[in-house]
Motif scaffolding. Structure first.
Motif, PDB file in Angstrom:
ATOM      1  N   LYS A 190       0.840  -1.189   0.000  1.00 42.45           N
ATOM      2  CA  LYS A 190       0.000   0.000   0.000  1.00 42.45           C
ATOM      3  C   LYS A 190       0.885   1.252   0.000  1.00 42.45           C
ATOM      4  O   LYS A 190       1.991   1.224   0.514  1.00 42.45           O
ATOM      5  CB  LYS A 190      -0.877   0.019   1.254  1.00 42.45           C
ATOM      6  N   PRO A 191       0.397   2.349  -0.572  1.00 46.84           N
ATOM      7  CA  PRO A 191       1.178   3.590  -0.501  1.00 46.84           C
ATOM      8  C   PRO A 191       1.273   4.077   0.949  1.00 46.84           C
ATOM      9  O   PRO A 191       0.295   4.036   1.687  1.00 46.84           O
ATOM     10  CB  PRO A 191       0.397   4.576  -1.365  1.00 46.84           C
ATOM     11  N   GLN A 192       2.442   4.499   1.350  1.00 48.04           N
ATOM     12  CA  GLN A 192       2.693   4.956   2.718  1.00 48.04           C
ATOM     13  C   GLN A 192       2.807   6.476   2.733  1.00 48.04           C
ATOM     14  O   GLN A 192       3.557   7.052   1.942  1.00 48.04           O
ATOM     15  CB  GLN A 192       3.996   4.350   3.262  1.00 48.04           C
ATOM     16  N   ARG A 193       2.072   7.102   3.640  1.00 44.64           N
ATOM     17  CA  ARG A 193       2.133   8.561   3.753  1.00 44.64           C
ATOM     18  C   ARG A 193       3.461   8.967   4.374  1.00 44.64           C
ATOM     19  O   ARG A 193       3.821   8.504   5.456  1.00 44.64           O
ATOM     20  CB  ARG A 193       0.993   9.078   4.617  1.00 44.64           C
ATOM     21  N   PRO A 194       4.206   9.847   3.705  1.00 44.62           N
ATOM     22  CA  PRO A 194       5.463  10.321   4.280  1.00 44.62           C
ATOM     23  C   PRO A 194       5.208  11.174   5.519  1.00 44.62           C
ATOM     24  O   PRO A 194       4.198  11.857   5.623  1.00 44.62           O
ATOM     25  CB  PRO A 194       6.082  11.172   3.169  1.00 44.62           C
ATOM     26  N   SER A 195       6.141  11.132   6.433  1.00 43.64           N
ATOM     27  CA  SER A 195       5.977  11.875   7.690  1.00 43.64           C
ATOM     28  C   SER A 195       6.062  13.387   7.489  1.00 43.64           C
ATOM     29  O   SER A 195       5.572  14.142   8.330  1.00 43.64           O
ATOM     30  CB  SER A 195       7.034  11.432   8.694  1.00 43.64           C
ATOM     31  N   TYR A 196       6.667  13.847   6.404  1.00 49.16           N
ATOM     32  CA  TYR A 196       6.815  15.279   6.196  1.00 49.16           C
ATOM     33  C   TYR A 196       5.559  15.933   5.611  1.00 49.16           C
ATOM     34  O   TYR A 196       5.499  17.154   5.519  1.00 49.16           O
ATOM     35  CB  TYR A 196       8.015  15.599   5.296  1.00 49.16           C
ATOM     36  N   LEU A 197       4.548  15.164   5.244  1.00 38.56           N
ATOM     37  CA  LEU A 197       3.304  15.765   4.767  1.00 38.56           C
ATOM     38  C   LEU A 197       2.544  16.331   5.964  1.00 38.56           C
ATOM     39  O   LEU A 197       2.153  15.603   6.867  1.00 38.56           O
ATOM     40  CB  LEU A 197       2.427  14.738   4.044  1.00 38.56           C
ATOM     41  N   LYS A 198       2.353  17.613   5.963  1.00 39.46           N
ATOM     42  CA  LYS A 198       1.669  18.298   7.063  1.00 39.46           C
ATOM     43  C   LYS A 198       0.557  19.164   6.489  1.00 39.46           C
ATOM     44  O   LYS A 198       0.512  19.450   5.298  1.00 39.46           O
ATOM     45  CB  LYS A 198       2.648  19.203   7.837  1.00 39.46           C
ATOM     46  N   GLY A 199      -0.321  19.608   7.328  1.00 37.19           N
ATOM     47  CA  GLY A 199      -1.363  20.553   6.948  1.00 37.19           C
ATOM     48  C   GLY A 199      -2.298  20.024   5.874  1.00 37.19           C
ATOM     49  O   GLY A 199      -2.846  18.929   5.981  1.00 37.19           O
ATOM     50  N   GLN A 200      -2.488  20.832   4.844  1.00 34.05           N
ATOM     51  CA  GLN A 200      -3.407  20.481   3.767  1.00 34.05           C
ATOM     52  C   GLN A 200      -2.939  19.257   2.982  1.00 34.05           C
ATOM     53  O   GLN A 200      -3.757  18.499   2.467  1.00 34.05           O
ATOM     54  CB  GLN A 200      -3.585  21.667   2.815  1.00 34.05           C
ATOM     55  N   ALA A 201      -1.626  19.039   2.890  1.00 37.13           N
ATOM     56  CA  ALA A 201      -1.123  17.860   2.181  1.00 37.13           C
ATOM     57  C   ALA A 201      -1.510  16.584   2.925  1.00 37.13           C
ATOM     58  O   ALA A 201      -1.946  15.604   2.315  1.00 37.13           O
ATOM     59  CB  ALA A 201       0.394  17.944   2.020  1.00 37.13           C
ATOM     60  N   ALA A 202      -1.394  16.598   4.247  1.00 33.34           N
ATOM     61  CA  ALA A 202      -1.804  15.439   5.049  1.00 33.34           C
ATOM     62  C   ALA A 202      -3.309  15.252   4.974  1.00 33.34           C
ATOM     63  O   ALA A 202      -3.802  14.115   4.905  1.00 33.34           O
ATOM     64  CB  ALA A 202      -1.363  15.614   6.496  1.00 33.34           C
ATOM     65  N   TRP A 203      -4.063  16.350   4.956  1.00 31.76           N
ATOM     66  CA  TRP A 203      -5.515  16.260   4.824  1.00 31.76           C
ATOM     67  C   TRP A 203      -5.890  15.629   3.489  1.00 31.76           C
ATOM     68  O   TRP A 203      -6.785  14.773   3.424  1.00 31.76           O
ATOM     69  CB  TRP A 203      -6.129  17.655   4.946  1.00 31.76           C
ATOM     70  N   ALA A 204      -5.215  16.047   2.403  1.00 30.93           N
ATOM     71  CA  ALA A 204      -5.498  15.494   1.076  1.00 30.93           C
ATOM     72  C   ALA A 204      -5.178  14.003   1.032  1.00 30.93           C
ATOM     73  O   ALA A 204      -5.901  13.226   0.408  1.00 30.93           O
ATOM     74  CB  ALA A 204      -4.700  16.243   0.004  1.00 30.93           C
ATOM     75  N   TRP A 205      -4.095  13.591   1.704  1.00 29.55           N
ATOM     76  CA  TRP A 205      -3.749  12.165   1.736  1.00 29.55           C
ATOM     77  C   TRP A 205      -4.864  11.373   2.417  1.00 29.55           C
ATOM     78  O   TRP A 205      -5.306  10.344   1.907  1.00 29.55           O
ATOM     79  CB  TRP A 205      -2.422  11.954   2.460  1.00 29.55           C
ATOM     80  N   LYS A 206      -5.319  11.875   3.569  1.00 29.33           N
ATOM     81  CA  LYS A 206      -6.370  11.168   4.309  1.00 29.33           C
ATOM     82  C   LYS A 206      -7.690  11.175   3.557  1.00 29.33           C
ATOM     83  O   LYS A 206      -8.446  10.207   3.598  1.00 29.33           O
ATOM     84  CB  LYS A 206      -6.561  11.796   5.693  1.00 29.33           C
ATOM     85  N   ARG A 207      -7.983  12.258   2.867  1.00 31.63           N
ATOM     86  CA  ARG A 207      -9.273  12.415   2.183  1.00 31.63           C
ATOM     87  C   ARG A 207      -9.323  11.688   0.848  1.00 31.63           C
ATOM     88  O   ARG A 207     -10.353  11.113   0.503  1.00 31.63           O
ATOM     89  CB  ARG A 207      -9.528  13.909   1.971  1.00 31.63           C
ATOM     90  N   PHE A 208      -8.233  11.713   0.081  1.00 29.37           N
ATOM     91  CA  PHE A 208      -8.263  11.182  -1.277  1.00 29.37           C
ATOM     92  C   PHE A 208      -7.494   9.879  -1.452  1.00 29.37           C
ATOM     93  O   PHE A 208      -7.940   8.989  -2.176  1.00 29.37           O
ATOM     94  CB  PHE A 208      -7.712  12.222  -2.269  1.00 29.37           C
ATOM     95  N   ILE A 209      -6.329   9.742  -0.856  1.00 26.64           N
ATOM     96  CA  ILE A 209      -5.456   8.603  -1.127  1.00 26.64           C
ATOM     97  C   ILE A 209      -5.809   7.391  -0.268  1.00 26.64           C
ATOM     98  O   ILE A 209      -5.890   6.271  -0.769  1.00 26.64           O
ATOM     99  CB  ILE A 209      -3.973   8.999  -0.939  1.00 26.64           C
ATOM    100  N   GLU A 210      -6.015   7.596   1.030  1.00 24.25           N
ATOM    101  CA  GLU A 210      -6.307   6.460   1.904  1.00 24.25           C
ATOM    102  C   GLU A 210      -7.559   5.687   1.504  1.00 24.25           C
ATOM    103  O   GLU A 210      -7.542   4.464   1.506  1.00 24.25           O
ATOM    104  CB  GLU A 210      -6.409   6.915   3.371  1.00 24.25           C
ATOM    105  N   PRO A 211      -8.671   6.343   1.130  1.00 22.45           N
ATOM    106  CA  PRO A 211      -9.853   5.568   0.746  1.00 22.45           C
ATOM    107  C   PRO A 211      -9.733   4.877  -0.613  1.00 22.45           C
ATOM    108  O   PRO A 211     -10.529   4.007  -0.923  1.00 22.45           O
ATOM    109  CB  PRO A 211     -10.976   6.608   0.691  1.00 22.45           C
ATOM    110  N   ALA A 212      -8.747   5.244  -1.424  1.00 15.26           N
ATOM    111  CA  ALA A 212      -8.592   4.680  -2.766  1.00 15.26           C
ATOM    112  C   ALA A 212      -7.929   3.314  -2.671  1.00 15.26           C
ATOM    113  O   ALA A 212      -6.707   3.193  -2.764  1.00 15.26           O
ATOM    114  CB  ALA A 212      -7.778   5.627  -3.642  1.00 15.26           C
ATOM    115  N   GLY A 213      -8.727   2.291  -2.492  1.00 21.00           N
ATOM    116  CA  GLY A 213      -8.223   0.931  -2.303  1.00 21.00           C
ATOM    117  C   GLY A 213      -7.528   0.341  -3.509  1.00 21.00           C
ATOM    118  O   GLY A 213      -6.813  -0.646  -3.398  1.00 21.00           O
ATOM    119  N   TRP A 214      -7.704   0.919  -4.674  1.00 20.28           N
ATOM    120  CA  TRP A 214      -7.085   0.396  -5.880  1.00 20.28           C
ATOM    121  C   TRP A 214      -5.652   0.863  -6.058  1.00 20.28           C
ATOM    122  O   TRP A 214      -4.938   0.358  -6.915  1.00 20.28           O
ATOM    123  CB  TRP A 214      -7.907   0.787  -7.110  1.00 20.28           C
ATOM    124  N   LEU A 215      -5.194   1.810  -5.247  1.00 20.26           N
ATOM    125  CA  LEU A 215      -3.825   2.311  -5.387  1.00 20.26           C
ATOM    126  C   LEU A 215      -2.846   1.396  -4.669  1.00 20.26           C
ATOM    127  O   LEU A 215      -3.115   0.919  -3.576  1.00 20.26           O
ATOM    128  CB  LEU A 215      -3.714   3.723  -4.806  1.00 20.26           C
TER     129      LEU A 215
END
Length: 133
Positions: free
Chosen positions: A44-69
């Motif tokens: 699975k794609p791993q969220r980098p620790s340096y993603l903060k703020g809106q970038a971390a929000w976008a990861w949680k909102r768009f990337i995490e639910p995308a099970g096909w990635l």
């Protein structure tokens, strides 16, 4: 030079959204085996620790639910999230060319296809064509 038509979808995205056709893409079981092998090798794609703020929000909102990635799209997902943060931080200084990049990232990640969204069954009104009447 641009190419015509829609970009071909990956095997996993075809399985998820139901557009896999045996006559065109081969057996669905073979496609699932290929998907499982890719998921095992990339993970699975791993969220980098340096993603903060809106970038971390976008990861949680768009990337995490995308099970096909899988992990092979991780760099693309990171670039999308960083571009999203840039858009949210200073929207007036975000040129049209970067809007195009953002749309291209979303398309490449399979985020723009409404068939990939889960249906929670909370429709208030019946469908005009397929509703119970």
């Amino acid at each position: 030079m641009a190419t015509r038509g829609a970009k071909p979808k990956g095997a996993h995205l075809r399985i998820v959204d139901g557009t896999h056709r045996t006559t065109r893409h081969g057996k669905a079981e073979d496609a699932r085996d290929t998907i499982d092998a890719a998921a095992a090798s990339f993970g699975k794609p791993q969220r980098p620790s340096y993603l903060k703020g809106q970038a971390a929000w976008a990861w949680k909102r768009f990337i995490e639910p995308a099970g096909w990635l899988d992990g092979s799209r991780e760099a693309l997902a990171i670039a999308f999230c960083e571009l999203w943060q840039e858009f949210r931080d200073i929207p007036k200084a975000f040129p049209a060319s970067k809007h195009g990049q953002l749309r291209a990232y979303m398309s490449e990640l399979g985020l723009t296809d409404e068939r990939n969204r889960s249906d929670d069954g909370s429709k208030d009104e019946p469908d005009e064509f397929f509703g119970d009447s």
